[in-house]
Design an enzyme around this catalytic site. Structure first.
Site, PDB file in Angstrom:
ATOM      1  NE  ARG A  84      14.577 -11.010   1.668  1.00 25.01           N
ATOM      2  CZ  ARG A  84      15.048 -12.200   2.025  1.00 25.01           C
ATOM      3  NH1 ARG A  84      16.260 -12.325   2.500  1.00 25.01           N
ATOM      4  NH2 ARG A  84      14.326 -13.276   1.865  1.00 25.01           N
ATOM      5  CG  HIS A 110       9.364   1.899  12.154  1.00 27.76           C
ATOM      6  ND1 HIS A 110       9.539   0.533  12.058  1.00 27.76           N
ATOM      7  CD2 HIS A 110       9.015   2.163  13.438  1.00 27.76           C
ATOM      8  CE1 HIS A 110       9.313  -0.002  13.247  1.00 27.76           C
ATOM      9  NE2 HIS A 110       8.997   0.956  14.096  1.00 27.76           N
ATOM     10  CB  SER A 144      -0.975  -0.005   1.179  1.00 33.70           C
ATOM     11  OG  SER A 144      -0.313   0.191   2.403  1.00 33.70           O
ATOM     12  CG  ASN A 145       3.544   2.772   3.007  1.00 35.72           C
ATOM     13  OD1 ASN A 145       3.347   3.970   3.220  1.00 35.72           O
ATOM     14  ND2 ASN A 145       3.305   1.850   3.929  1.00 35.72           N
TER      15      ASN A 145
HETATM   16  C1  GRF Z   1       3.824  -0.494   6.830  1.00 35.64           C
HETATM   17  O1  GRF Z   1       3.137  -0.391   8.048  1.00 35.64           O
HETATM   18  C2  GRF Z   1       5.220   0.054   6.951  1.00 35.64           C
HETATM   19  O2  GRF Z   1       5.316   1.127   7.840  1.00 35.64           O
HETATM   20  C3  GRF Z   1       5.993  -1.122   7.475  1.00 35.64           C
HETATM   21  O3  GRF Z   1       5.423  -2.246   6.846  1.00 35.64           O
HETATM   22  C4  GRF Z   1       4.091  -1.939   6.453  1.00 35.64           C
HETATM   23  C5  GRF Z   1       4.012  -2.162   4.986  1.00 35.64           C
HETATM   24  O4  GRF Z   1       2.703  -2.029   4.477  1.00 35.64           O
HETATM   25  N1  GRF Z   1       7.398  -0.951   7.238  1.00 35.64           N
HETATM   26  P1  GRF Z   1       2.485  -1.946   2.923  1.00 35.64           P
HETATM   27  O5  GRF Z   1       3.149  -3.197   2.317  1.00 35.64           O
HETATM   28  O6  GRF Z   1       3.139  -0.691   2.428  1.00 35.64           O
HETATM   29  O7  GRF Z   1       1.016  -1.947   2.717  1.00 35.64           O
END
Ligand code: GRF
Length: 198
Positions: free
Chosen positions: A89, A107, A15-16
């Site tokens: 990783r 994070h 999603s990010n």
């Molecule tokens: C997010 O909460 C990010 O902060 C953490 O892992 C999660 C990844 O979510 N590092 P997505 O794969 O971006 O939906």
């Protein structure tokens, strides 16, 4: 000014990654690389017409060989900045040397509180009233690099890990593209471990 080319490393939901693609300003996501075959992240990248590559760590003799392949792939797409987005990783010295000072991470907690896995669960169990998310440069240790942006959310009395995670995630999707846009505009300067925004 030419748009900054960004490569994203993602292992899961993506999603990010999608927020970085759809909210891009002054940069362009040129490729998504995943260590996991069939990850939703790769699907999302393809849906947005973005290159999507799976590189299987098991196919390499060790982390250095695997990271060399990842760095070569990213460089092949012309990536100038690497964004970790749910990449499960620890990034090692090969990637950090090839993209020195050019690796960012998001994070789901207000660092330096609650590094590592399950930042949202750690915050809930600790009992803090506020948590949030942090975009930072990656420095080779776990979630310790210089902080670029943070966003704060309240922790509510009836929160579960899921409701708190959702509230934080909405902020992740806002500040990660914003941090990358600041980087693309060359507005970030490192002074010691402080990041100045100019
Ligand atoms: C997010 O909460 C990010 O902060 C953490 O892992 C999660 C990844 O979510 N590092 P997505 O794969 O971006 O939906």
């Amino acid at each position: 000014m030419a748009e900054l080319k960004v490569g994203v490393l993602a292992s899961g939901r993506g999603s990010n990654l999608e927020a970085l693609i759809t909210r891009a300003r002054g940069y362009r996501v040129v490729a998504a690389v995943s260590d996991r075959a069939g990850s939703l992240a790769l699907e999302r990248a393809k849906n947005h017409g973005c290159a999507a590559v799976h590189i299987d760590p098991a196919a390499f003799s060790g982390r250095e060989a695997y990271e060399t392949a990842v760095a070569d792939a990213l460089a092949g797409f012309g990536a100038e900045l690497v964004c970790l987005a749910g990449y499960m990783r620890l990034v090692g010295k090969v990637l950090l040397e090839r993209f020195s000072g050019r690796v960012l991470n998001i994070h789901p907690a207000l660092l330096p509180a609650f590094p590592g896995l399950h930042g949202q669960r750690q915050a809930l169990e600790y009992g803090v009233r506020f948590s949030g998310c942090t975009v930072h440069f990656v420095d080779g240790d776990m979630d310790t690099g210089p902080i670029i942006l943070q966003a704060v959310v309240p922790v509510l009395g009836d929160d579960t890990e899921e409701t708190l995670s959702d509230r934080i995630l909405a902020q992740e999707h806002r500040i990660y593209p914003e941090a990358v846009a600041l980087y693309a505009q060359a507005r970030l300067t490192l002074e010691g471990r402080r990041v100045r925004i100019g």
